[in-house]
Scaffold this active site. Structure first.
Site, PDB file in Angstrom:
ATOM      1  N   GLU A  35      -8.568  52.425  44.219  1.00  0.00           N
ATOM      2  CA  GLU A  35      -8.678  50.993  43.897  1.00  0.00           C
ATOM      3  C   GLU A  35      -9.654  50.803  42.747  1.00  0.00           C
ATOM      4  N   LYS A  53      -5.042  29.679  50.707  1.00  0.00           N
ATOM      5  CA  LYS A  53      -4.825  29.056  52.023  1.00  0.00           C
ATOM      6  C   LYS A  53      -6.109  28.446  52.572  1.00  0.00           C
ATOM      7  N   GLY A 117      -6.774  54.455  38.617  1.00  0.00           N
ATOM      8  CA  GLY A 117      -5.914  55.619  38.838  1.00  0.00           C
ATOM      9  C   GLY A 117      -4.900  55.776  37.719  1.00  0.00           C
ATOM     10  N   THR A 146       0.533  48.879  42.488  1.00  0.00           N
ATOM     11  CA  THR A 146      -0.447  48.267  41.588  1.00  0.00           C
ATOM     12  C   THR A 146      -0.224  46.770  41.364  1.00  0.00           C
ATOM     13  N   GLU A 190       1.148  24.507  45.425  1.00  0.00           N
ATOM     14  CA  GLU A 190       0.051  24.706  46.387  1.00  0.00           C
ATOM     15  C   GLU A 190      -1.290  24.287  45.770  1.00  0.00           C
ATOM     16  N   GLY A 279       4.770  32.068  36.847  1.00  0.00           N
ATOM     17  CA  GLY A 279       5.255  33.330  37.390  1.00  0.00           C
ATOM     18  C   GLY A 279       4.258  34.460  37.202  1.00  0.00           C
ATOM     19  N   HIS A 329       4.074  39.882  52.478  1.00  0.00           N
ATOM     20  CA  HIS A 329       4.717  40.515  53.638  1.00  0.00           C
ATOM     21  C   HIS A 329       5.878  41.416  53.206  1.00  0.00           C
ATOM     22  N   HIS A 452       8.799  22.017  75.621  1.00  0.00           N
ATOM     23  CA  HIS A 452       8.697  20.603  75.236  1.00  0.00           C
ATOM     24  C   HIS A 452       7.293  20.095  75.546  1.00  0.00           C
TER      25      HIS A 452
HETATM   26  P1  FAD Z   1      -1.536  43.423  44.717  1.00  0.00           P
HETATM   27  O1  FAD Z   1      -1.951  42.597  45.854  1.00  0.00           O
HETATM   28  O2  FAD Z   1      -1.494  42.792  43.368  1.00  0.00           O
HETATM   29  O3  FAD Z   1      -2.527  44.668  44.683  1.00  0.00           O
HETATM   30  C1  FAD Z   1      -2.514  45.619  43.680  1.00  0.00           C
HETATM   31  C2  FAD Z   1      -3.835  46.369  43.688  1.00  0.00           C
HETATM   32  O4  FAD Z   1      -3.742  47.490  42.833  1.00  0.00           O
HETATM   33  C3  FAD Z   1      -5.019  45.545  43.188  1.00  0.00           C
HETATM   34  O5  FAD Z   1      -6.084  45.631  44.093  1.00  0.00           O
HETATM   35  C4  FAD Z   1      -5.363  46.205  41.850  1.00  0.00           C
HETATM   36  O6  FAD Z   1      -6.754  46.141  41.549  1.00  0.00           O
HETATM   37  C5  FAD Z   1      -4.948  47.629  42.127  1.00  0.00           C
HETATM   38  N1  FAD Z   1      -4.644  48.423  40.919  1.00  0.00           N
HETATM   39  C6  FAD Z   1      -3.782  48.109  39.923  1.00  0.00           C
HETATM   40  N2  FAD Z   1      -3.724  49.106  39.020  1.00  0.00           N
HETATM   41  C7  FAD Z   1      -4.559  50.077  39.471  1.00  0.00           C
HETATM   42  C8  FAD Z   1      -4.916  51.344  38.977  1.00  0.00           C
HETATM   43  N3  FAD Z   1      -4.371  51.867  37.869  1.00  0.00           N
HETATM   44  N4  FAD Z   1      -5.827  52.067  39.680  1.00  0.00           N
HETATM   45  C9  FAD Z   1      -6.381  51.576  40.811  1.00  0.00           C
HETATM   46  N5  FAD Z   1      -6.065  50.385  41.332  1.00  0.00           N
HETATM   47  C10 FAD Z   1      -5.158  49.637  40.672  1.00  0.00           C
HETATM   48  N6  FAD Z   1       2.192  35.932  48.925  1.00  0.00           N
HETATM   49  C11 FAD Z   1       2.490  35.577  50.193  1.00  0.00           C
HETATM   50  O7  FAD Z   1       3.279  36.270  50.850  1.00  0.00           O
HETATM   51  N7  FAD Z   1       1.930  34.489  50.780  1.00  0.00           N
HETATM   52  C12 FAD Z   1       1.060  33.691  50.118  1.00  0.00           C
HETATM   53  O8  FAD Z   1       0.571  32.719  50.671  1.00  0.00           O
HETATM   54  C13 FAD Z   1       0.735  34.029  48.776  1.00  0.00           C
HETATM   55  N8  FAD Z   1      -0.126  33.273  48.078  1.00  0.00           N
HETATM   56  C14 FAD Z   1      -0.448  33.637  46.793  1.00  0.00           C
HETATM   57  C15 FAD Z   1      -1.304  32.816  46.085  1.00  0.00           C
HETATM   58  C16 FAD Z   1      -1.649  33.128  44.784  1.00  0.00           C
HETATM   59  C17 FAD Z   1      -2.603  32.230  44.024  1.00  0.00           C
HETATM   60  C18 FAD Z   1      -1.125  34.310  44.191  1.00  0.00           C
HETATM   61  C19 FAD Z   1      -1.515  34.695  42.797  1.00  0.00           C
HETATM   62  C20 FAD Z   1      -0.247  35.128  44.890  1.00  0.00           C
HETATM   63  C21 FAD Z   1       0.103  34.790  46.198  1.00  0.00           C
HETATM   64  N9  FAD Z   1       1.002  35.550  46.939  1.00  0.00           N
HETATM   65  C22 FAD Z   1       1.325  35.187  48.213  1.00  0.00           C
HETATM   66  C23 FAD Z   1       1.618  36.767  46.379  1.00  0.00           C
HETATM   67  C24 FAD Z   1       0.886  38.016  46.891  1.00  0.00           C
HETATM   68  O9  FAD Z   1      -0.479  37.923  46.539  1.00  0.00           O
HETATM   69  C25 FAD Z   1       1.503  39.272  46.306  1.00  0.00           C
HETATM   70  O10 FAD Z   1       2.893  39.286  46.561  1.00  0.00           O
HETATM   71  C26 FAD Z   1       0.879  40.511  46.915  1.00  0.00           C
HETATM   72  O11 FAD Z   1      -0.511  40.537  46.696  1.00  0.00           O
HETATM   73  C27 FAD Z   1       1.507  41.780  46.334  1.00  0.00           C
HETATM   74  O12 FAD Z   1       0.928  42.894  46.928  1.00  0.00           O
HETATM   75  P2  FAD Z   1       0.853  44.299  46.189  1.00  0.00           P
HETATM   76  O13 FAD Z   1       0.202  45.219  47.164  1.00  0.00           O
HETATM   77  O14 FAD Z   1       2.167  44.656  45.642  1.00  0.00           O
HETATM   78  O15 FAD Z   1      -0.105  44.082  44.921  1.00  0.00           O
HETATM   79  P1  NAI Z   2       7.168  30.893  40.484  1.00  0.00           P
HETATM   80  O1  NAI Z   2       8.139  31.863  39.981  1.00  0.00           O
HETATM   81  O2  NAI Z   2       7.162  30.516  41.914  1.00  0.00           O
HETATM   82  O3  NAI Z   2       7.308  29.526  39.672  1.00  0.00           O
HETATM   83  C1  NAI Z   2       7.165  29.455  38.305  1.00  0.00           C
HETATM   84  C2  NAI Z   2       7.786  28.142  37.843  1.00  0.00           C
HETATM   85  O4  NAI Z   2       7.461  27.964  36.472  1.00  0.00           O
HETATM   86  C3  NAI Z   2       9.301  28.114  37.943  1.00  0.00           C
HETATM   87  O5  NAI Z   2       9.684  26.896  38.544  1.00  0.00           O
HETATM   88  C4  NAI Z   2       9.751  28.219  36.505  1.00  0.00           C
HETATM   89  O6  NAI Z   2      10.989  27.583  36.270  1.00  0.00           O
HETATM   90  C5  NAI Z   2       8.623  27.528  35.787  1.00  0.00           C
HETATM   91  N1  NAI Z   2       8.442  27.877  34.375  1.00  0.00           N
HETATM   92  C6  NAI Z   2       8.581  29.101  33.797  1.00  0.00           C
HETATM   93  N2  NAI Z   2       8.275  29.019  32.496  1.00  0.00           N
HETATM   94  C7  NAI Z   2       7.933  27.738  32.234  1.00  0.00           C
HETATM   95  C8  NAI Z   2       7.500  27.030  31.079  1.00  0.00           C
HETATM   96  N3  NAI Z   2       7.347  27.653  29.911  1.00  0.00           N
HETATM   97  N4  NAI Z   2       7.227  25.727  31.184  1.00  0.00           N
HETATM   98  C9  NAI Z   2       7.357  25.081  32.380  1.00  0.00           C
HETATM   99  N5  NAI Z   2       7.756  25.699  33.512  1.00  0.00           N
HETATM  100  C10 NAI Z   2       8.037  27.013  33.441  1.00  0.00           C
HETATM  101  O7  NAI Z   2       5.747  31.471  40.019  1.00  0.00           O
HETATM  102  P2  NAI Z   2       4.271  31.101  40.446  1.00  0.00           P
HETATM  103  O8  NAI Z   2       4.211  29.762  41.061  1.00  0.00           O
HETATM  104  O9  NAI Z   2       3.442  31.382  39.244  1.00  0.00           O
HETATM  105  O10 NAI Z   2       3.970  32.184  41.551  1.00  0.00           O
HETATM  106  C11 NAI Z   2       4.016  33.585  41.234  1.00  0.00           C
HETATM  107  C12 NAI Z   2       4.408  34.380  42.441  1.00  0.00           C
HETATM  108  O11 NAI Z   2       3.403  34.353  43.417  1.00  0.00           O
HETATM  109  C13 NAI Z   2       5.673  33.869  43.056  1.00  0.00           C
HETATM  110  O12 NAI Z   2       6.665  34.839  42.883  1.00  0.00           O
HETATM  111  C14 NAI Z   2       5.384  33.686  44.495  1.00  0.00           C
HETATM  112  O13 NAI Z   2       6.294  34.398  45.271  1.00  0.00           O
HETATM  113  C15 NAI Z   2       3.976  34.242  44.703  1.00  0.00           C
HETATM  114  N6  NAI Z   2       3.238  33.263  45.493  1.00  0.00           N
HETATM  115  C16 NAI Z   2       3.613  33.071  46.791  1.00  0.00           C
HETATM  116  C17 NAI Z   2       2.997  32.120  47.557  1.00  0.00           C
HETATM  117  C18 NAI Z   2       3.473  31.905  48.942  1.00  0.00           C
HETATM  118  O14 NAI Z   2       4.208  32.733  49.445  1.00  0.00           O
HETATM  119  N7  NAI Z   2       3.077  30.820  49.589  1.00  0.00           N
HETATM  120  C19 NAI Z   2       1.913  31.293  47.031  1.00  0.00           C
HETATM  121  C20 NAI Z   2       1.638  31.544  45.644  1.00  0.00           C
HETATM  122  C21 NAI Z   2       2.270  32.519  44.938  1.00  0.00           C
END
Ligand code: FAD
Ligand code: NAI
Length: 473
Positions: A35, A53, A117, A146, A190, A279, A329, A452
């Site tokens: 990490e 959250k 890494g 990553t 959100e 995105g 998940h 219920h």
């Molecule tokens: P990550 O969580 O991105 O972890 C990757 C890790 O790899 C990081 O710790 C990074 O430092 C490490 N890393 C990268 N490159 C290297 C390297 N070369 N060497 C060592 N370490 C490295 N998803 C949900 O399901 N529910 C939600 O409510 C939700 N809310 C979100 C809210 C926000 C604001 C954001 C941005 C995302 C949210 N997501 C949510 C999406 C979720 O965070 C991601 O889908 C999830 O974290 C992906 O997991 P991952 O293990 O693939 O990668």
């Molecule tokens: P997103 O893919 O959910 O939404 C991006 C939105 O931006 C889309 O509606 C798209 O049409 C729009 N868009 C793209 N380019 C644009 C532009 N130039 N101008 C205006 N609108 C534009 O991406 P978001 O919200 O950034 O989230 C990233 C990822 O994080 C998602 O894939 C999501 O799965 C994950 N995430 C999940 C959460 C959860 O499960 N509750 C909470 C937050 C993030």
């Protein structure tokens, strides 16, 4: 110094990586994680799921105290905001969770190696720590976990103060008077909800003619209406083409999305903060993929087969860095599956049943297919819908916004999609996911006794409505 010979080295400790490492260790594989950040848990625990959250929960309570408490006969006066304390509440939530991962890795005897890494050859991961020290881990298998990073917009520089990504939006020092959110996706809605509840005037600019692409359109339209009622304004079919940050206020240029469309004029909107939420992109910087010969697709995602194997033997990938929904998940389940595959078991992820939750108020949760997807696939389906206005518990709580919608195969009655818009939808969707995993029909759900008075009775009623025999409607 860690032992250098492993069965598995996982790069990244997000929900994909740390879960994969724990499962691998449970199965008797000698496992290490690498990490680069100071804390474990990746995007999700540090700057994603958990802090967002925590703020959604706290800001919802703030709004409840102002608007719902008086109705219930609870007099607390006008609530005032201590933003510093609220941000600390969020930071404490993060701290507790990342420490939890540290504990679990130790408990499962996973070696944690700090540093960046890089894959330097088959079975070799070089780790460079912050103090410049370099060590090489030798391993039978490498799992790339990553994750992802923020998508940036050309010409708009994120400074994480006034022009922020989700990371900056989790730590704003004061509530902006005006907030422009670019992108009506999950993050935009959100975090837009958080700052609206705390007092900001929020406008969401979305490129498409609808919000939350991918979600069932009927549900998305109702969702937009409810958010608008709360005061969030939407500019659909629009794009932000520039932000002038030279003055005290930001000047945001908004144009019609389609260049050939002449019906919308270019406008300039003044705002205090812009949140760019358009995105996320896979993160593979410095990982040495090209040198290792690992193939990526045209969006930079690591290409894997159904066993999470890349084109290079011994190198696997999971989570946000590969194709598919970017959800914690989904990453976790892939982590478990690849660990089981490496241990000689039949690891598998059912991509037809990955729940998706947007944690706004009301929440929007879905699993399986939307109506649009079913139409496109030419599958005939029946719809069962049940509104929370007809659910006893929702009425008792005075939280009657939204509905449950079930889509079932017209021939077999098998449940193909479930969509819940309503308070606590995120918890309610678990029942639908279990039912779908067991191949349930709508009738199976309809004949299952539901306690219920509970909100999930609306799921049962929607299942009854598929057969046109809902009782309370
Ligand atoms: P990550 O969580 O991105 O972890 C990757 C890790 O790899 C990081 O710790 C990074 O430092 C490490 N890393 C990268 N490159 C290297 C390297 N070369 N060497 C060592 N370490 C490295 N998803 C949900 O399901 N529910 C939600 O409510 C939700 N809310 C979100 C809210 C926000 C604001 C954001 C941005 C995302 C949210 N997501 C949510 C999406 C979720 O965070 C991601 O889908 C999830 O974290 C992906 O997991 P991952 O293990 O693939 O990668
Ligand atoms: P997103 O893919 O959910 O939404 C991006 C939105 O931006 C889309 O509606 C798209 O049409 C729009 N868009 C793209 N380019 C644009 C532009 N130039 N101008 C205006 N609108 C534009 O991406 P978001 O919200 O950034 O989230 C990233 C990822 O994080 C998602 O894939 C999501 O799965 C994950 N995430 C999940 C959460 C959860 O499960 N509750 C909470 C937050 C993030």
């Amino acid at each position: 110094m860690a032992d250098s010979r492993y069965d598995v080295v996982v790069i990244g400790t997000g929900p994909g990586g740390y879960v994969c490492a724990i499962r691998a260790a449970q199965l008797g594989l000698k496992t290490a994680v690498v990490e680069k950040d100071n804390t474990f848990g990746g995007t999700c625990l540090n700057v994603g799921c958990i802090p967002s959250k925590a703020l959604l929960h706290a800001s919802e309570q703030f709004e409840e105290a102002a608007h719902a408490f008086p109705k219930m006969g609870i007099k607390v006066g006008k609530p005032s905001l201590d933003l510093g304390a609220m941000l600390k509440f969020k930071d404490d939530a993060v701290d507790g969770n990342v420490k939890g991962v540290d504990f679990l890795l130790k408990k499962n005897k996973v070696d944690a190696v700090r540093g960046v890494g890089r894959i330097i050859g088959p079975g070799k991961v070089e780790v460079k720590s912050a103090d410049g020290k370099v060590q090489t881990l030798e391993t039978k298998a490498i799992v790339i976990a990553t994750g992802s990073d923020v998508t940036r917009l050309k010409g708009i520089d994120i400074d994480e103060k006034r022009i922020v990504s989700s990371t900056g939006a989790l730590t704003l020092a004061k509530v902006p008077e005006k907030l422009i959110v670019v992108g009506a996706g999950v993050i935009g809605l959100e975090l837009g909800s958080v700052w609206r509840r705390l007092g900001a005037q929020v406008t969401v600019v979305e490129f498409l003619d609808r919000i939350v692409p991918g979600i069932d359109l009927d549900v998305a339209k109702n969702f937009q209406r409810l958010l608008e009622k709360q005061g969030i304004a939407f500019k659909l079919s629009s794009k932000v083409t520039g932000v002038d940050s030279s003055g005290k206020k930001l000047k945001v240029t908004v144009e019609p999305a389609a260049n050939d469309k002449k019906d919308g004029a270019v406008e300039t909107i003044e705002t205090d903060v812009v949140l760019v939420a358009v995105g996320r992109v896979p993160y593979t910087e410095g990982l040495g993929l090209d040198e290792a010969g690992v193939k990526t697709d045209n969006r930079g995602r690591v290409i894997v087969d159904e066993h999470f194997a890349t084109n290079v033997p011994g190198i696997y990938a999971i989570g946000d860095v590969i194709a598919g929904l970017m959800l914690a998940h989904k990453a976790e389940d892939e982590g478990v599956a690849v660990a089981e595959i490496l241990a000689g078991q039949a690891g598998h992820v059912n991509y037809d049943v990955i729940p998706n939750v947007i944690y706004t108020y009301p929440e929007l949760a879905s699993v399986g297919k939307s109506e649009e997807e079913l139409k496109q696939a030419g599958i005939a389906y029946n719809v069962g819908k049940f509104p929370f206005t007809a659910n006893g518990r929702a009425k008792a709580n005075q939280q009657t916004e939204g509905f449950v919608k079930i889509l079932a195969d017209a021939k077999t009655d098998r449940v193909l999609g479930v969509h819940v818009l309503g308070a606590d939808a995120g918890n309610m969707i678990a029942e639908a996911a279990v039912a779908m995993e067991f191949g349930a029909s709508a009738e199976d759900i309809a004949r299952t006794c539901h306690a219920h008075p509970t909100l999930p009775e609306a799921v049962k009623e929607a299942a009854l409505a598929v057969g046109k025999r809902a009782i309370h409607m």
